[in-house]
Write a protein that holds these residues in place. Structure first.
Motif: not given
Length: 308
Positions: A242-265
């Protein structure tokens, strides 16, 4: 994901603007109604402004709790960063549960104690939660907007701490914990893998805040991606965001979040973070609950406390 950020960011700014007007008044205890639940808190607490109107802020945890209870007819929740008790009371107004709240900041402890006084379904632990073997100390950086964070300090300084293993020893009912919520303004990357290990017998769904800036300040020695790598090692493969307002962003695989968290940073400021829920690969109920919340086309806008 990009389409959700401007809306949540503007909601955040609007809430802060309303808050700054009220902040000029004395910071005395007041009772605020948060998604249908009356909670005592200091006037200079941002939560009422973030949850006003049709906001879904803070409802994702309740949705997860309701899903687990509906499928298992019982629920034990560990609430790390209990603050004034809003998460615990929100869940308890929706489903019967037993909650252990961990809160290190005395400024919030006094309100937490007021809000859960006399309840036999809530236990309060006034500690900073740490991984087993952790030897550091803390100082509390307290903000009058409704949050505080722990700053690394010399061993033995700051509030008393308790390890995840010690917490389990003190609270045997946590042997059946099925939902963990942690919001520690940066220490979640350190705590989440430790809790997954300590409470592995019950394979809890873990719900936590992932905020790049706070994490880099609280635990600069840990790479942001370490939480995903360790969760994968512990059998947690599926996530919902979810985003910081509690709105659903959707499902993902934890393995994919390694790259996505870099984008967030790289892309997000301290006004933006993810709420993340993860379930263990062998937890059929938890995976079903994640599928259910991820399929909600309205971003759970119809979900409210108290069965609304």
């Amino acid at each position: 994901m990009r389409n959700n950020r401007p809306l949540s960011f503007l909601l955040h700014i609007a809430a802060r603007a309303r808050f700054e007007v009220d902040r000029r008044r004395p910071d005395v205890p007041v009772t605020r109604r948060i998604h249908g639940v009356d909670i005592v808190m200091p006037r200079h607490h941002l939560l009422p402004y973030l949850t006003s109107g049709d906001s879904v802020y803070n409802l994702n945890l309740v949705e997860l709790a309701r899903g687990l209870y509906d499928l298992e007819s019982t629920l034990t929740l560990l609430d790390v960063g209990g603050n004034v008790g809003d998460s615990a009371l929100g869940v308890l107004s929706a489903v019967p549960a037993y909650v252990v709240c961990v809160e290190a900041d005395p400024a919030w402890q006094k309100y937490l104690d007021m809000n859960v006084a006399g309840r036999d379904d809530v236990a309060v632990e006034p500690y900073a939660l740490v991984p087993p073997g952790y030897r550091g100390g803390f100082e509390i950086n307290h903000a009058d907007v409704g949050s505080s964070n722990l700053v690394p300090a010399a061993e033995g300084s700051g509030p008393p701490s308790i390890s995840t293993d010690e917490l389990l020893e003190r609270n045997p009912r946590l042997q059946q914990v099925r939902l963990i919520k942690t919001d520690t303004d940066g220490y979640d990357v350190l705590l989440v893998p430790a809790m997954a290990e300590t409470f592995k017998a019950s394979r809890p769904v873990i719900f936590f805040e992932f905020e790049a800036l706070a994490t880099s300040l609280a635990t600069p020695e840990l790479p942001l991606v370490s939480v995903w790598e360790r969760l994968l090692d512990q059998g947690y493969e599926d996530a919902v965001l979810w985003d910081n307002g509690g709105r659903l962003l959707g499902p993902d695989k934890v393995a994919n979040l390694i790259a996505r968290s870099g984008q967030l940073s790289e892309a997000m400021s301290s006004a933006y973070f993810w709420d993340v829920a993860v379930a263990h690969k062998d937890d059929a109920t938890g995976l079903e609950v994640l599928r259910s919340v991820a399929c909600d086309p309205a971003g759970h806008a119809e979900v409210g406390y108290g069965g609304a």
